[in-house]
Design a protein around this motif. Structure first.
Motif, PDB file in Angstrom:
ATOM      1  N   TRP A 196       0.851  -1.198   0.000  1.00 17.01           N
ATOM      2  CA  TRP A 196       0.000   0.000   0.000  1.00 17.01           C
ATOM      3  C   TRP A 196       0.876   1.233   0.000  1.00 17.01           C
ATOM      4  O   TRP A 196       1.428   1.622   1.021  1.00 17.01           O
ATOM      5  CB  TRP A 196      -0.942   0.018   1.208  1.00 17.01           C
ATOM      6  CG  TRP A 196      -1.991   1.101   1.097  1.00 17.01           C
ATOM      7  CD1 TRP A 196      -2.358   1.796  -0.005  1.00 17.01           C
ATOM      8  CD2 TRP A 196      -2.814   1.598   2.161  1.00 17.01           C
ATOM      9  NE1 TRP A 196      -3.347   2.702   0.286  1.00 17.01           N
ATOM     10  CE2 TRP A 196      -3.654   2.599   1.604  1.00 17.01           C
ATOM     11  CE3 TRP A 196      -2.926   1.289   3.521  1.00 17.01           C
ATOM     12  CZ2 TRP A 196      -4.581   3.294   2.370  1.00 17.01           C
ATOM     13  CZ3 TRP A 196      -3.849   1.977   4.284  1.00 17.01           C
ATOM     14  CH2 TRP A 196      -4.683   2.961   3.719  1.00 17.01           C
ATOM     15  N   GLU A 197       1.008   1.832  -1.166  1.00 15.34           N
ATOM     16  CA  GLU A 197       1.704   3.102  -1.321  1.00 15.34           C
ATOM     17  C   GLU A 197       0.655   4.162  -1.647  1.00 15.34           C
ATOM     18  O   GLU A 197      -0.057   4.043  -2.637  1.00 15.34           O
ATOM     19  CB  GLU A 197       2.726   3.031  -2.450  1.00 15.34           C
ATOM     20  CG  GLU A 197       3.835   2.016  -2.243  1.00 15.34           C
ATOM     21  CD  GLU A 197       4.711   1.907  -3.471  1.00 15.34           C
ATOM     22  OE1 GLU A 197       5.244   2.948  -3.918  1.00 15.34           O
ATOM     23  OE2 GLU A 197       4.838   0.795  -4.007  1.00 15.34           O
ATOM     24  N   GLU A 198       0.570   5.153  -0.809  1.00 18.83           N
ATOM     25  CA  GLU A 198      -0.383   6.242  -1.057  1.00 18.83           C
ATOM     26  C   GLU A 198       0.066   7.469  -0.295  1.00 18.83           C
ATOM     27  O   GLU A 198       0.456   7.382   0.874  1.00 18.83           O
ATOM     28  CB  GLU A 198      -1.799   5.836  -0.624  1.00 18.83           C
ATOM     29  CG  GLU A 198      -2.836   6.886  -0.989  1.00 18.83           C
ATOM     30  CD  GLU A 198      -4.258   6.343  -0.974  1.00 18.83           C
ATOM     31  OE1 GLU A 198      -5.192   7.170  -0.946  1.00 18.83           O
ATOM     32  OE2 GLU A 198      -4.451   5.119  -0.991  1.00 18.83           O
ATOM     33  N   ARG A 245     -10.687   0.799   2.939  1.00 13.53           N
ATOM     34  CA  ARG A 245      -9.487   0.057   2.571  1.00 13.53           C
ATOM     35  C   ARG A 245      -9.179  -0.999   3.633  1.00 13.53           C
ATOM     36  O   ARG A 245      -8.707  -0.716   4.721  1.00 13.53           O
ATOM     37  CB  ARG A 245      -8.314   1.030   2.439  1.00 13.53           C
ATOM     38  CG  ARG A 245      -7.321   0.691   1.331  1.00 13.53           C
ATOM     39  CD  ARG A 245      -6.338  -0.362   1.743  1.00 13.53           C
ATOM     40  NE  ARG A 245      -5.377  -0.622   0.675  1.00 13.53           N
ATOM     41  CZ  ARG A 245      -4.411  -1.524   0.754  1.00 13.53           C
ATOM     42  NH1 ARG A 245      -4.274  -2.259   1.843  1.00 13.53           N
ATOM     43  NH2 ARG A 245      -3.590  -1.725  -0.258  1.00 13.53           N
ATOM     44  N   SER A 291      -0.537   3.502   5.073  1.00 20.54           N
ATOM     45  CA  SER A 291       0.162   3.456   3.790  1.00 20.54           C
ATOM     46  C   SER A 291       1.598   3.945   3.932  1.00 20.54           C
ATOM     47  O   SER A 291       1.966   4.615   4.904  1.00 20.54           O
ATOM     48  CB  SER A 291      -0.566   4.321   2.769  1.00 20.54           C
ATOM     49  OG  SER A 291      -0.372   5.701   3.030  1.00 20.54           O
TER      50      SER A 291
END
Length: 252
Positions: free
Chosen positions: A43-45, A104, A129
């Motif tokens: 999870w990259e955000e 999420r 994230s």
């Protein structure tokens, strides 16, 4: 609580009796957390986001092409709204907003190992994230999260110690994976944070072991959360799975 970096495996981890046993033994040796905070490679955000805090949000089956039963795994851990509020207070600052993504659910970097470590799913879990892959910035996030450890929160950076699916070969351990794993083990034992931060440039086969660095990046959140206790670090799990290094480390 200690701070952990673990190699989380793919969904078929559940079929590996050795690895699942290692994860179960590891958690049995830890104090039982009041809550678990996970930073996963998957999870990259940005800005930094907090995942679901309500109960019953479905898992993120963020993988493709596996047999159906891997998509039927559940992990109904309680949400962690109180932990989320603590994380907001610790991380929110001018120029560094924190956002909420309430729909999420946990991705496989979080739930695959937790199913083996805490199968009762009774501990509240919050996933956050990675807003960047910059090791220095990730260490700073870990430092700011460190006070949670004194409140009984288990901080987990979840990645894979080597991760290059395109370069895997059938059978055996690729030289690049073995070389990077040995280098990383020595750097951790020596508490050589500078070398770890610059791993792409100074490690052997670093760019083969991590052609994209998202699976090594969670280690830096763990290192930040454990700063001052790096001398306590130890590899709890080592060895290889399909040629990838599954080294997993505990601090504290």
């Amino acid at each position: 609580m200690p701070a952990l970096y673990l190699s989380h495996g793919a969904p078929p981890l559940a079929d590996d009796a050795l690895w699942t046993g290692q994860l179960a033994a590891w958690s049995a040796d830890l104090p039982r957390p009041k809550a678990i905070l996970v930073v996963s490679a998957h999870w990259e955000e940005a800005p930094l986001a907090l995942g679901a805090t309500a109960d019953g949000v479905p898992l993120e089956y963020d993988f493709w092409g596996f047999p159906r039963h891997y998509y039927e795994v559940t992990y109904p851990a309680p949400g962690a709204p109180a932990l989320a509020e603590s994380v907001r207070k610790l991380l929110r600052a001018p120029g560094t907003p924190v956002q909420d993504v309430p729909a999420r659910g946990l991705d496989h970097g979080a739930y695959v190992p937790l199913v083996e470590m805490y199968p009762d799913a009774g501990i509240p879990v919050l996933q956050v994230s990675m807003p960047t892959l910059d090791p220095v910035r990730l260490m700073e996030i870990g430092r700011r999260l460190a006070p949670l450890r004194d409140e009984g929160v288990l901080i987990v950076g979840s990645g894979f110690f080597t991760h290059n699916l395109a370069a895997l070969r059938q059978g055996g351990v690729p030289a690049w994976s073995a070389e990077f794993d040995a280098w990383g083990s020595e750097a951790l034992a020596a508490q050589d944070v500078d070398a770890l931060l610059d791993f792409e440039a100074v490690s052997p086969a670093g760019r083969l072991a991590h052609p994209r660095t998202e699976h090594f990046a969670p280690l830096f959140v763990t290192l930040g959360a454990a700063e001052g206790e790096l001398g306590t670090g130890r590899s709890v799990i080592d060895g290889f799975w399909m040629g990838l290094a599954k080294r997993s480390v505990q601090f504290g």
